[in-house]
Write an enzyme that holds these catalytic residues in place. Sequence first.
Site, PDB file in Angstrom:
ATOM      1  N   ASP A  16       0.831  -1.213   0.000  1.00 14.50           N
ATOM      2  CA  ASP A  16       0.000   0.000   0.000  1.00 14.50           C
ATOM      3  C   ASP A  16       0.862   1.258   0.000  1.00 14.50           C
ATOM      4  O   ASP A  16       1.970   1.259   0.529  1.00 14.50           O
ATOM      5  CB  ASP A  16      -0.914  -0.039   1.243  1.00 14.50           C
ATOM      6  CG  ASP A  16      -2.108   0.892   1.092  1.00 14.50           C
ATOM      7  OD1 ASP A  16      -2.365   1.380  -0.034  1.00 14.50           O
ATOM      8  OD2 ASP A  16      -2.784   1.142   2.111  1.00 14.50           O
ATOM      9  N   HIS A  33       2.640   3.220  -8.954  1.00 17.11           N
ATOM     10  CA  HIS A  33       2.408   1.798  -9.261  1.00 17.11           C
ATOM     11  C   HIS A  33       3.604   1.225 -10.033  1.00 17.11           C
ATOM     12  O   HIS A  33       4.035   0.103  -9.781  1.00 17.11           O
ATOM     13  CB  HIS A  33       1.128   1.611 -10.073  1.00 17.11           C
ATOM     14  CG  HIS A  33      -0.121   2.026  -9.334  1.00 17.11           C
ATOM     15  ND1 HIS A  33      -0.346   1.708  -8.023  1.00 17.11           N
ATOM     16  CD2 HIS A  33      -1.219   2.744  -9.739  1.00 17.11           C
ATOM     17  CE1 HIS A  33      -1.528   2.203  -7.637  1.00 17.11           C
ATOM     18  NE2 HIS A  33      -2.069   2.836  -8.663  1.00 17.11           N
ATOM     19  N   LEU A 127      10.781 -20.735  -4.751  1.00 16.21           N
ATOM     20  CA  LEU A 127       9.839 -19.844  -4.058  1.00 16.21           C
ATOM     21  C   LEU A 127       8.527 -19.859  -4.831  1.00 16.21           C
ATOM     22  O   LEU A 127       8.532 -19.848  -6.060  1.00 16.21           O
ATOM     23  CB  LEU A 127      10.393 -18.403  -4.047  1.00 16.21           C
ATOM     24  CG  LEU A 127       9.441 -17.319  -3.543  1.00 16.21           C
ATOM     25  CD1 LEU A 127       9.503 -17.247  -2.006  1.00 16.21           C
ATOM     26  CD2 LEU A 127       9.789 -15.945  -4.111  1.00 16.21           C
TER      27      LEU A 127
HETATM   28  C1  IPE Z   1      -5.462  -2.619   0.030  1.00 19.37           C
HETATM   29  O1  IPE Z   1      -5.120  -1.307  -0.215  1.00 19.37           O
HETATM   30  C2  IPE Z   1      -5.502  -3.372  -1.248  1.00 19.37           C
HETATM   31  C3  IPE Z   1      -4.210  -3.633  -1.863  1.00 19.37           C
HETATM   32  C4  IPE Z   1      -3.031  -3.317  -1.362  1.00 19.37           C
HETATM   33  C5  IPE Z   1      -4.267  -4.328  -3.108  1.00 19.37           C
HETATM   34  P1  IPE Z   1      -6.224  -0.171  -0.405  1.00 19.37           P
HETATM   35  O2  IPE Z   1      -5.478   1.104  -0.614  1.00 19.37           O
HETATM   36  O3  IPE Z   1      -7.186  -0.564  -1.456  1.00 19.37           O
HETATM   37  O4  IPE Z   1      -6.971  -0.202   1.005  1.00 19.37           O
HETATM   38  P2  IPE Z   1      -7.787   0.901   1.800  1.00 19.37           P
HETATM   39  O5  IPE Z   1      -8.770   1.505   0.845  1.00 19.37           O
HETATM   40  O6  IPE Z   1      -6.797   1.925   2.271  1.00 19.37           O
HETATM   41  O7  IPE Z   1      -8.396   0.166   2.938  1.00 19.37           O
HETATM   42  C1  IPE Z   2      -1.479   0.228  -3.384  1.00 21.99           C
HETATM   43  O1  IPE Z   2      -1.291   1.605  -3.439  1.00 21.99           O
HETATM   44  C2  IPE Z   2      -1.772  -0.381  -4.748  1.00 21.99           C
HETATM   45  C3  IPE Z   2      -3.163  -0.817  -4.913  1.00 21.99           C
HETATM   46  C4  IPE Z   2      -4.078  -0.830  -3.988  1.00 21.99           C
HETATM   47  C5  IPE Z   2      -3.549  -1.282  -6.236  1.00 21.99           C
HETATM   48  P1  IPE Z   2      -2.519   2.604  -3.478  1.00 21.99           P
HETATM   49  O2  IPE Z   2      -2.904   2.817  -4.892  1.00 21.99           O
HETATM   50  O3  IPE Z   2      -3.598   2.161  -2.572  1.00 21.99           O
HETATM   51  O4  IPE Z   2      -1.828   3.920  -2.907  1.00 21.99           O
HETATM   52  P2  IPE Z   2      -2.416   4.906  -1.807  1.00 21.99           P
HETATM   53  O5  IPE Z   2      -2.825   4.073  -0.640  1.00 21.99           O
HETATM   54  O6  IPE Z   2      -3.573   5.609  -2.432  1.00 21.99           O
HETATM   55  O7  IPE Z   2      -1.261   5.817  -1.487  1.00 21.99           O
HETATM   56 MG    MG Z   3      -4.022   2.411  -0.602  1.00 20.86          MG
END
Ligand code: IPE
Ligand code: IPE
Ligand code: MG
Length: 240
Positions: A16, A33, A127
């Site tokens: 995240d 990303h 792995l």
């Molecule tokens: C959780 O992250 C999902 C992934 C890392 C794929 P999100 O960014 O979607 O989660 P919330 O919205 O902060 O709970």
């Molecule tokens: C995690 O990073 C990747 C996915 C959930 C696909 P985010 O896209 O949630 O990034 P933040 O949390 O908005 O910074």
């Molecule tokens: Mg996120």
Amino acid sequence: MEENSRIPVHVSIIMDGNGRWAKERGQERFYGHIEGVESVRACTEEAVKKGVRYLSLFAFSEENWDRPQAEVSSLMELMVKAMVNELPAFLENGIRFIVLGNRARLDDRLNAEIDDCMQRTADCRNLSLVIFLSYSGRWDILQAAKRLAAEAAENPSGLQDIMAMSTDDFCRYMSTADIPDPDLIIRTSGELRLSNYLLWQGAYSELYFTDTLWPDFRAAEFDAALEEYAKRDRRYGKVK
Ligand code: IPE
Ligand code: IPE
Ligand code: MG
């Protein structure tokens, strides 16, 4: 205790913070990303080095489908590209590639690439790299219950069989039937929640939260999480 028994068999990461990482640099979310793929590579290499057997990554949740269409499609495009790029390295390093989740929601091209990558790495043994894609914990439990019910409906003793089931028996219906429960679940970016991830399988996982954003989570951060795990005392509800 042996040094090796303190290495988790299965490490799972809720990756995240990509969007915030990009925003901090005045860039579009997608830039985060792209950089996040480098962290996937770094953590995969480090997991192999440390003798971790399963590395699983939460890449896209069922809830993430509700993000703006442009972000969703660019993420899917990135998955295809990353898979094609990484396949030679998977084969060279003995990495078995597995995707779990609600694949019916993925487009045909992505599903074809996934099948190809899974088939070609099926015999790799160093792995297992498990990508949770279009996944949610509640979806997994529901699909298990549905499959169980469908199977029971075909069988005269079906209901009786269900009533005699143990939790271990039920595990066989989860999407993760072939992989052990995670010993350690890491979440990056400072959020202190599971966001519908591995609700069943994470029952006794050790949890590790770090403020580091996913694109900055590389080998040193991975090692720090393993070091913290090695200090944990896992009791599973018993008295030691
Ligand atoms: C959780 O992250 C999902 C992934 C890392 C794929 P999100 O960014 O979607 O989660 P919330 O919205 O902060 O709970
Ligand atoms: C995690 O990073 C990747 C996915 C959930 C696909 P985010 O896209 O949630 O990034 P933040 O949390 O908005 O910074
Ligand atoms: Mg996120």
